[in-house]
Structure formats: C-alpha cells, structure tokens
Design a protein around this motif. Structure first.
Motif, PDB file in Angstrom:
ATOM      1  N   ALA A  33      96.336  92.986 -16.539  1.00  0.00           N
ATOM      2  CA  ALA A  33      96.961  92.428 -17.735  1.00  0.00           C
ATOM      3  C   ALA A  33      97.819  93.473 -18.445  1.00  0.00           C
ATOM      4  CB  ALA A  33      95.888  91.889 -18.679  1.00  0.00           C
ATOM      5  N   ALA A  34      97.285  94.712 -18.525  1.00  0.00           N
ATOM      6  CA  ALA A  34      98.041  95.782 -19.194  1.00  0.00           C
ATOM      7  C   ALA A  34      99.313  96.100 -18.423  1.00  0.00           C
ATOM      8  CB  ALA A  34      97.167  97.018 -19.333  1.00  0.00           C
ATOM      9  N   ALA A  35      99.185  96.191 -17.084  1.00  0.00           N
ATOM     10  CA  ALA A  35     100.351  96.490 -16.257  1.00  0.00           C
ATOM     11  C   ALA A  35     101.395  95.397 -16.387  1.00  0.00           C
ATOM     12  CB  ALA A  35      99.919  96.643 -14.796  1.00  0.00           C
ATOM     13  N   ALA A  36     100.976  94.131 -16.384  1.00  0.00           N
ATOM     14  CA  ALA A  36     101.927  93.021 -16.503  1.00  0.00           C
ATOM     15  C   ALA A  36     102.621  93.060 -17.851  1.00  0.00           C
ATOM     16  CB  ALA A  36     101.193  91.694 -16.321  1.00  0.00           C
ATOM     17  N   THR A  37     101.870  93.433 -18.904  1.00  0.00           N
ATOM     18  CA  THR A  37     102.463  93.504 -20.248  1.00  0.00           C
ATOM     19  C   THR A  37     103.534  94.578 -20.320  1.00  0.00           C
ATOM     20  OG1 THR A  37     100.371  92.766 -21.214  1.00  0.00           O
ATOM     21  CG2 THR A  37     101.946  93.827 -22.679  1.00  0.00           C
ATOM     22  N   VAL A  38     103.207  95.762 -19.743  1.00  0.00           N
ATOM     23  CA  VAL A  38     104.163  96.878 -19.771  1.00  0.00           C
ATOM     24  C   VAL A  38     105.403  96.529 -18.969  1.00  0.00           C
ATOM     25  CG1 VAL A  38     104.532  99.267 -19.056  1.00  0.00           C
ATOM     26  CG2 VAL A  38     102.388  98.617 -20.177  1.00  0.00           C
ATOM     27  N   LEU A  39     105.220  96.003 -17.778  1.00  0.00           N
ATOM     28  CA  LEU A  39     106.362  95.675 -16.918  1.00  0.00           C
ATOM     29  C   LEU A  39     107.234  94.595 -17.549  1.00  0.00           C
ATOM     30  CD1 LEU A  39     104.601  95.704 -13.436  1.00  0.00           C
ATOM     31  CD2 LEU A  39     106.287  97.351 -14.292  1.00  0.00           C
ATOM     32  N   ALA A  40     106.598  93.601 -18.213  1.00  0.00           N
ATOM     33  CA  ALA A  40     107.367  92.550 -18.865  1.00  0.00           C
ATOM     34  C   ALA A  40     108.222  93.113 -19.979  1.00  0.00           C
ATOM     35  CB  ALA A  40     106.428  91.481 -19.423  1.00  0.00           C
ATOM     36  N   ALA A  41     107.721  94.216 -20.600  1.00  0.00           N
ATOM     37  CA  ALA A  41     108.440  94.794 -21.736  1.00  0.00           C
ATOM     38  C   ALA A  41     109.568  95.718 -21.306  1.00  0.00           C
ATOM     39  CB  ALA A  41     107.467  95.539 -22.638  1.00  0.00           C
ATOM     40  N   VAL A  42     109.367  96.480 -20.213  1.00  0.00           N
ATOM     41  CA  VAL A  42     110.348  97.515 -19.859  1.00  0.00           C
ATOM     42  C   VAL A  42     111.101  97.225 -18.572  1.00  0.00           C
ATOM     43  CG1 VAL A  42     108.955  99.253 -21.036  1.00  0.00           C
ATOM     44  CG2 VAL A  42     108.631  98.905 -18.581  1.00  0.00           C
ATOM     45  N   GLY A  43     110.696  96.172 -17.851  1.00  0.00           N
ATOM     46  CA  GLY A  43     111.297  95.959 -16.535  1.00  0.00           C
ATOM     47  C   GLY A  43     112.317  94.855 -16.471  1.00  0.00           C
ATOM     48  N   LYS A  44     112.924  94.486 -17.583  1.00  0.00           N
ATOM     49  CA  LYS A  44     113.917  93.419 -17.586  1.00  0.00           C
ATOM     50  C   LYS A  44     115.105  93.787 -16.704  1.00  0.00           C
ATOM     51  CE  LYS A  44     112.819  91.637 -22.180  1.00  0.00           C
ATOM     52  NZ  LYS A  44     113.309  91.349 -23.537  1.00  0.00           N
ATOM     53  N   GLY A  45     115.473  92.848 -15.841  1.00  0.00           N
ATOM     54  CA  GLY A  45     116.619  93.072 -14.960  1.00  0.00           C
ATOM     55  C   GLY A  45     116.278  93.783 -13.678  1.00  0.00           C
ATOM     56  N   ASP A  46     115.072  94.312 -13.536  1.00  0.00           N
ATOM     57  CA  ASP A  46     114.657  95.029 -12.326  1.00  0.00           C
ATOM     58  C   ASP A  46     114.101  94.019 -11.329  1.00  0.00           C
ATOM     59  OD1 ASP A  46     112.989  96.484 -10.428  1.00  0.00           O
ATOM     60  OD2 ASP A  46     113.383  98.228 -11.707  1.00  0.00           O
ATOM     61  N   LYS A  47     114.725  93.936 -10.140  1.00  0.00           N
ATOM     62  CA  LYS A  47     114.300  92.968  -9.132  1.00  0.00           C
ATOM     63  C   LYS A  47     112.890  93.250  -8.629  1.00  0.00           C
ATOM     64  CE  LYS A  47     118.919  91.782  -7.469  1.00  0.00           C
ATOM     65  NZ  LYS A  47     119.813  91.703  -6.298  1.00  0.00           N
ATOM     66  N   THR A  48     112.547  94.544  -8.537  1.00  0.00           N
ATOM     67  CA  THR A  48     111.208  94.892  -8.063  1.00  0.00           C
ATOM     68  C   THR A  48     110.150  94.413  -9.046  1.00  0.00           C
ATOM     69  OG1 THR A  48     112.122  96.862  -7.018  1.00  0.00           O
ATOM     70  CG2 THR A  48     109.736  96.794  -7.310  1.00  0.00           C
ATOM     71  N   VAL A  49     110.419  94.614 -10.334  1.00  0.00           N
ATOM     72  CA  VAL A  49     109.484  94.154 -11.372  1.00  0.00           C
ATOM     73  C   VAL A  49     109.391  92.629 -11.358  1.00  0.00           C
ATOM     74  CG1 VAL A  49     109.093  94.014 -13.848  1.00  0.00           C
ATOM     75  CG2 VAL A  49     109.826  96.177 -12.821  1.00  0.00           C
ATOM     76  N   ALA A  50     110.545  91.957 -11.217  1.00  0.00           N
ATOM     77  CA  ALA A  50     110.546  90.486 -11.195  1.00  0.00           C
ATOM     78  C   ALA A  50     109.710  89.959 -10.032  1.00  0.00           C
ATOM     79  CB  ALA A  50     111.973  89.958 -11.106  1.00  0.00           C
ATOM     80  N   ALA A  51     109.873  90.605  -8.850  1.00  0.00           N
ATOM     81  CA  ALA A  51     109.107  90.164  -7.674  1.00  0.00           C
ATOM     82  C   ALA A  51     107.609  90.364  -7.906  1.00  0.00           C
ATOM     83  CB  ALA A  51     109.567  90.924  -6.450  1.00  0.00           C
ATOM     84  N   ALA A  52     107.247  91.487  -8.534  1.00  0.00           N
ATOM     85  CA  ALA A  52     105.834  91.760  -8.799  1.00  0.00           C
ATOM     86  C   ALA A  52     105.247  90.737  -9.784  1.00  0.00           C
ATOM     87  CB  ALA A  52     105.682  93.173  -9.349  1.00  0.00           C
ATOM     88  N   LEU A  53     106.039  90.424 -10.804  1.00  0.00           N
ATOM     89  CA  LEU A  53     105.557  89.432 -11.773  1.00  0.00           C
ATOM     90  C   LEU A  53     105.475  88.031 -11.158  1.00  0.00           C
ATOM     91  CD1 LEU A  53     107.406  90.582 -15.026  1.00  0.00           C
ATOM     92  CD2 LEU A  53     104.984  90.855 -14.462  1.00  0.00           C
ATOM     93  N   PHE A  54     106.427  87.729 -10.261  1.00  0.00           N
ATOM     94  CA  PHE A  54     106.361  86.441  -9.551  1.00  0.00           C
ATOM     95  C   PHE A  54     105.044  86.327  -8.784  1.00  0.00           C
ATOM     96  CE2 PHE A  54     111.178  85.967  -9.604  1.00  0.00           C
ATOM     97  CZ  PHE A  54     111.143  84.878 -10.468  1.00  0.00           C
ATOM     98  N   ALA A  55     104.647  87.433  -8.164  1.00  0.00           N
ATOM     99  CA  ALA A  55     103.400  87.429  -7.392  1.00  0.00           C
ATOM    100  C   ALA A  55     102.198  87.186  -8.293  1.00  0.00           C
ATOM    101  CB  ALA A  55     103.250  88.753  -6.651  1.00  0.00           C
ATOM    102  N   ARG A  56     102.272  87.670  -9.539  1.00  0.00           N
ATOM    103  CA  ARG A  56     101.139  87.508 -10.463  1.00  0.00           C
ATOM    104  C   ARG A  56     101.041  86.079 -11.028  1.00  0.00           C
ATOM    105  NH1 ARG A  56      97.379  89.756  -9.042  1.00  0.00           N
ATOM    106  NH2 ARG A  56      98.649  90.112  -7.186  1.00  0.00           N
ATOM    107  N   LEU A  57     102.029  85.245 -10.767  1.00  0.00           N
ATOM    108  CA  LEU A  57     101.923  83.856 -11.208  1.00  0.00           C
ATOM    109  C   LEU A  57     100.783  83.130 -10.505  1.00  0.00           C
ATOM    110  CD1 LEU A  57     105.698  82.796 -11.379  1.00  0.00           C
ATOM    111  CD2 LEU A  57     104.169  83.310 -13.282  1.00  0.00           C
ATOM    112  N   ALA A  58     100.328  83.719  -9.393  1.00  0.00           N
ATOM    113  CA  ALA A  58      99.187  83.145  -8.668  1.00  0.00           C
ATOM    114  C   ALA A  58      97.921  83.957  -8.899  1.00  0.00           C
ATOM    115  CB  ALA A  58      99.507  83.062  -7.186  1.00  0.00           C
ATOM    116  N   ASP A  59      97.908  84.803  -9.916  1.00  0.00           N
ATOM    117  CA  ASP A  59      96.748  85.648 -10.210  1.00  0.00           C
ATOM    118  C   ASP A  59      95.524  84.776 -10.501  1.00  0.00           C
ATOM    119  OD1 ASP A  59      96.383  88.791 -11.085  1.00  0.00           O
ATOM    120  OD2 ASP A  59      94.964  87.438 -12.095  1.00  0.00           O
ATOM    121  N   SER A  60      94.354  85.327 -10.202  1.00  0.00           N
ATOM    122  CA  SER A  60      93.114  84.586 -10.424  1.00  0.00           C
ATOM    123  C   SER A  60      92.769  84.472 -11.902  1.00  0.00           C
ATOM    124  CB  SER A  60      91.956  85.263  -9.684  1.00  0.00           C
ATOM    125  OG  SER A  60      91.805  86.609 -10.151  1.00  0.00           O
TER     126      SER A  60
END
Length: 641
Positions: free
Chosen positions: A22-49
């Motif tokens: 949760a902390a990692a997703a929060t940080v990446l959402a805040a600082v990773g705008k426009g980064d394709k790698t961050v977007a792909a990682a967050l896309f993967a977390r849409l299926a998080d448990s």
C-alpha cells in the motif's frame, strides 16, 4: 541512487506485507505520473488481493491519466470488489470513447450486473457499432430484457430523433438478418423448408383467412432457432416502441400465420404502441392545424370544427390498417395471438370505415373478441350493432349476454330497441335482463318507449282482471310494473289509480284500496308523483274499505291518517270533500275524526276536530253529532261561546 530507490519501491509492490504494498503504491501514484514502468506496475496491482491496494492503484492511475487506463477498467466491472467496480464505472463514464472497443468485446460474457453497466456505457456512446453490440444482446436469456429496458429509457431521454433514427436503422437491419437466420434454421436437413402449420399468404395486412392458424404456431423445432426467435421478437418490440408509421408494414408482415407465435406476439405488441401513439399524434397535429385555421378565420366555432375533422383524418390514416389487421387476428384459432389482438383493439379507436367489420366479431368463436365487440359496438356500429347486442342479451351464451348488457348500458339509443325486445319476450329471466339495461338509462328513456311499456302494463292489468292471465304472465307483468315504477313513477301511479277507479266503479272498493295500498309506504319518488286528487282518493278508498270499524282496528300511526293530514296541511278541503262523498258514511267520517283527535302527530288533531265539527254543523240533532260534541269537549277543541 534515485534509480535504485525507484526500483526498490517498485519491488515493494510484490511484498507479502499489505502495508508495504500500500505504501509503495501510494508513493508511486504520487511521483510516477507519466512513467510507463510505474503505470504498468500499478496496472498489475489492480488485481491485488487487498482492496486498499487495489483502490490506491486505481486512483493513482486515474490521476496520472494513463493512456491505456480505460480499456483496463472494463474487467474491474466484473470483479467482486463492488466499491472498485463502482469507481471504475465512474472513470469509464468519463473515458468511454477509449474503452468502446473493449466494452463491445467484453459485453457478451460475465455477471449480468457488469454487462448491464457496459451496455449502458455503450448506449451513451451513441455510435452505430456500440448500438449494434448492444442489440446483439437482446436474445440473451439473462440480459436481453434489461437491454431492451435500457434502450427504451435512453430513447425517452435522448434528444428527439437523433438516437431514434440510429436505433430504427440498426433494428430494421437486425430484423432482416434475424429473419434470414430464422429461415435457415427452419430449413430441413437438406435445406428444404419444413412445412409450416397454418401457413398462408402474407401481405402488408393479414386477411381473415390468412391470419388463421391451427393453434400450433410456435418456434421452429430446431433448437438452434431459439436465439433467432428471441432476437427477432425483441427487435420487433423495440421497433414498435419507436412508434413510427414507416415501420407499420414491417410489423404487420410479421403478424402472418407463417411466423412463429413469439414473433407474431412481438409484432402485435409493437403495433399496439403504434396505434396508441398514432391516436396521440393525430390529436396533437389536429390541435396545431385546427388552431392555425381558427386563427385565420378568427372564430371559435370554426376552430372546433376544423380540429375535429383533422383529428379524424390523421388518426384514421395512422391506425386504420393496423386496426383492420387486428380485427382479423382477433378471430384466429391461436388463443395467444387472438388475445393479443383483442388487447390491442381494446384501447384503440375503431375508424368508421371498419365499424361494420369490427361488428362482425360479435359472432366470433373467440369469446374475448365477441365480448369486446359487444362492449364497443354501440359506439359506432349503428342500428345493426344494437340489434346484434339485443339478440345476444336474450341468448343462451352467458359471456355474450354479459358483454351485450354492458355494451347496451353505454348506448342511450338502445333504449327503444331494448324496450321492444322486452315486450316481445315471455321468459321472466330474459325480461329481467332487458329491464336491467333500461334501468341503466333511467332519466333518458324516450317517451315512446315509456308509452309502449305503459300500454303493455295496462293490457296486462285488464287480462289479469278478467282472469285470463297465466302464472308466467302475471310474473312478467309484475316485473314490467316494477320497471315502470323505476323509469316513470308518475306513469306507474297513474296506472294504479286507473285500475282503482275502475274497481271502485264496479263496486269493489276493498279491491280498489288493495291495489293502491302499496302506495301508502312507497319510495319517495313514487310518493312524490301522487297528486292531491289521487292522494284523496287513496285515503277515501281506505275509509270505504274499513268503514266505522276504524275506531276499533286502526292505530293512531296508520298511514291513512297521514294522507288526510298531509292534504289538510296543504289547504286541501278534506272535510268538505268528504261530506260530498256518497260512498263514505257519517259513521266512517266520525271514526276518522275520533282517531285523528287521539293521535299525537302534528296536524292530526286539528283535522279531527274539523271533521267532527262538520258532523255537528251538518246534522246537529243526530246521535253522531252528540257524540262528536262530547269528544270535542273532552279534548278541549269545543268552543263553548
């Protein structure tokens, strides 16, 4: 260092500990705008448990305006996380254009609630491909009806004409495709069409013969045709919902006997709405045109006439062909199709040109059609329709009788024909049926009808007096007398007094009084129909019948006393008139005065005193005068001066 730090945070997204993900997703959402790698990682977390991680990832992607976000939101609609699905739907509403292709692809599978949401998004897109994708779901057992309701709701709220035009084109094309698919499915193993039960000639309007079937109409036996039948039926219902006159021929074509029953029912349902909207549209256009022409003429009277004529013409053009087809279908052997046609006719205006044809349903083998025709016939069927209803009311079919009775009760012009049918009947039950219809027109039965009833009642009384009436005739005569009392109280009273006078003239005063005795405690309307002379005769006949035994037998509340008192209260010269009645003895007058003096009712004692005083004045030396003098003295009514 920054690269290593970013990689470390990305790595935390795969941690087993929820708080770290949760902390990692929060940080990446805040600082990773426009980064394709961050977007792909967050896309993967849409299926998080974990639901919180999923929500953080989704919000981070929403804030970053990721280019591929919209298509990836679609699967979330089918997830078990209701909150996430709701948020995804909100985002998709804003980015439906980017997700349209995915929505069309995913619409055919998954939970019904998710598919319904996708269908709604596609409808709001309003494009031809989106609409066609939604229409393809009409045959779905779970979603089809919901999709149809969504389409109707969108049509009701969309800008006039825009979506409706698109739906009409797509639906008509879909009907053509479904019809061909249905024909292929109905073909035999070698491609030869199977013989269709009840197949007949098809045209824009089904003829009476072509519309009939043997009741076996239904989906083709091939199970593969079930989807085509469901799809075609839903499309026809949708086309009918548009209520456009241009689709009338298409809908009529699918009511033919060679169509499966569900298709015929769907087409009829569509035509029903077309008829309803045709009436409304006709009235609207008529109002506009009538107002226009009225303003030119500047007269209210002309405006009303013009409006009325235009209304009739417009309405007839829109609905006449449909009504004609429904009349034919109401008489087919298939009960479901016939009932659907009857339901359509029930709320429709029957054009004058089709009134005679509609009247033919009164002889239909279909009880519902027969009943409807009989209820509606008086509105436009003319004299022949009234005649048919009168005959049905006197018939043996309970359903037809019930419908005919209701139909005749709504037609004031039926009063005279019903009267003549009643007079021609000899069965008590039939006479009572006709009498019930006439009572429904109480106050509006024409004078000639009343005259004929009274003449018949007079003849019945004469026959009965001569002892020539049978038991059945006496019962019918009683029913007739009750009917006259309800329809024309004054004529009923007149009849009774005519008979009473004849009996009195024949020296039968007791019988004469007996024939009038029911009037002593009659209804208010009948009592009000008795004039002063008739009331006096009624009271005199009572005196003649009872005589001087009135003192011993009558109670002070006897209604005969009330008749005399009412006359006296109105200024009628009771005492003077009684003195001139040769058939009334002095003893009877004395007895009447004696009893009235003992009555506590208002006006009775004054009249009693007047009667006894009259005896004293006329025969001062008689024994009755002496008795009258004593009675007046005892009651305080004698003037000693």
């Amino acid at each position: 260092m920054a690269k290593n730090l970013g990689a470390a945070i990305l790595g935390l997204l795969g941690s087993e500990r929820v708080e770290l993900r949760a902390a990692a997703a929060t940080v990446l959402a805040a600082v990773g705008k426009g980064d394709k790698t961050v977007a792909a990682a967050l896309f993967a977390r849409l299926a998080d448990s974990d639901a919180a991680v999923r929500r953080i990832a989704l919000e981070g992607l929403a804030d970053s305006d990721a280019a591929e976000l919209a298509p990836r939101l679609v699967p979330l609609l089918r997830g078990e996380d209701a909150s996430l699905a709701e948020r995804a739907l909100e985002l998709l509403t804003e980015h439906a254009a980017e997700a349209e292709a995915t929505l069309r692809k995913e619409l055919g599978a998954g939970p019904v609630a998710a598919r319904r949401a996708m269908a709604q998004l596609l409808l709001r897109r309003g494009t031809r491909p989106a609409l066609e994708a939604v229409l393809d779901q009409l045959a779905d057992d779970e979603l089809g009806e919901q999709v149809l309701q969504l389409l109707r709701a969108e049509l009701d709220h969309a800008p006039a004409g825009k979506l409706a035009d698109l739906v009409e084109k797509a639906a008509i094309a879909g009907v053509a495709e479904a019809t061909k698919a249905l024909a292929r499915a109905a073909a035999g193993p070698r491609g030869k069409p199977r013989p269709a039960a009840g197949k007949g000639k098809r045209s824009g309007k089904p003829a009476a013969g072509a519309g009939r079937s043997n009741g076996a109409a239904g989906p083709p036996p091939d199970p593969g045709a079930a989807r085509e039948v469901a799809q075609l039926g839903a499309l026809l219902r949708l086309i009918g919902y548009l209520a456009r006159p241009g689709t009338q021929a298409l809908l009529l074509d699918h009511t033919g006997a060679d169509r499966p029953r569900p298709i015929r029912l769907a087409a009829i349902a569509g035509l029903r709405r077309l008829v309803a909207h045709g009436d409304a549209r006709g009235s609207e256009k008529a109002t506009e045109k009538g107002t226009e022409k009225a303003s030119e003429k500047r007269t209210e009277k002309v405006a009303e006439k013009v409006t009325e004529k235009v209304t009739e013409k417009v309405t007839e053009k829109v609905t006449e062909k449909v009504i004609e087809a429904m009349i034919d279908l109401a008489d087919v052997d298939d009960p479901a199709v016939a009932q659907a046609a009857v339901d359509t006719l029930r709320g429709a205006r029957i054009p004058e040109a089709l009134a005679k044809r509609f009247a033919g349903l009164a002889r239909s083998a279909n009880p519902a059609a027969q009943k409807l025709a009989m209820e509606r016939l008086p509105a436009g069927g003319g004299a022949s329709a009234i005649k048919a209803l009168v005959e049905a009311l006197g018939g043996d079919d309970p359903t037809a009788r019930d419908a005919a009775g209701r139909g005749l009760a709504k037609a004031p012009e039926a009063a005279l024909p019903v009267t003549r049918a009643l007079l021609a009947a000899s069965d008590e039950q039939i006479v009572r049926r006709y009498a019930g219809v006439l009572r429904s027109h109480r106050g509006h039965v024409p004078a000639p009808a009343i005259d004929e009833l009274v003449d018949r009642a007079r003849d019945d009384l004469e026959r009965h007096a001569r002892g020539k009436a049978t038991a059945d005739e006496i019962v019918v005569a009683r029913v007739l007398a009750e009917l006259i009392a309800d329809l024309a109280p004054a004529r009923h009273v007149e009849l009774l007094f005519e008979r009473a006078r004849r009996l009195r003239k024949a020296g039968k005063s007791v019988e004469a009084f007996g024939s009038l005795k029911p009037l002593l405690r009659s209804r208010a309307d009948i009592d009000g129909a008795i004039d002063d002379e008739q009331r006096f005769l009624l009271a005199v006949l009572a005196l003649e019948a009872v005589g001087d035994s009135l003192i011993r037998t009558a109670r002070t509340d006897d209604p005969v006393f009330e008749q005399f008192a009412r006359l006296a209260g109105k200024g009628f010269p009771v005492a003077r008139r009684l003195a001139r009645e040769q058939e009334v003895s002095d003893e009877a007058i004395y007895a009447l005065g004696f009893r009235l003096l003992e009555s506590a009712a208002s006006g009775h004692q004054d009249l009693g005193a007047e009667l006894l005083q009259g005896i004293i004045d006329e025969r001062p030396r008689s024994k009755l005068a002496k008795a009258a003098h004593n009675k007046l003295k005892l009651t305080g009514h004698l003037d000693e001066d």
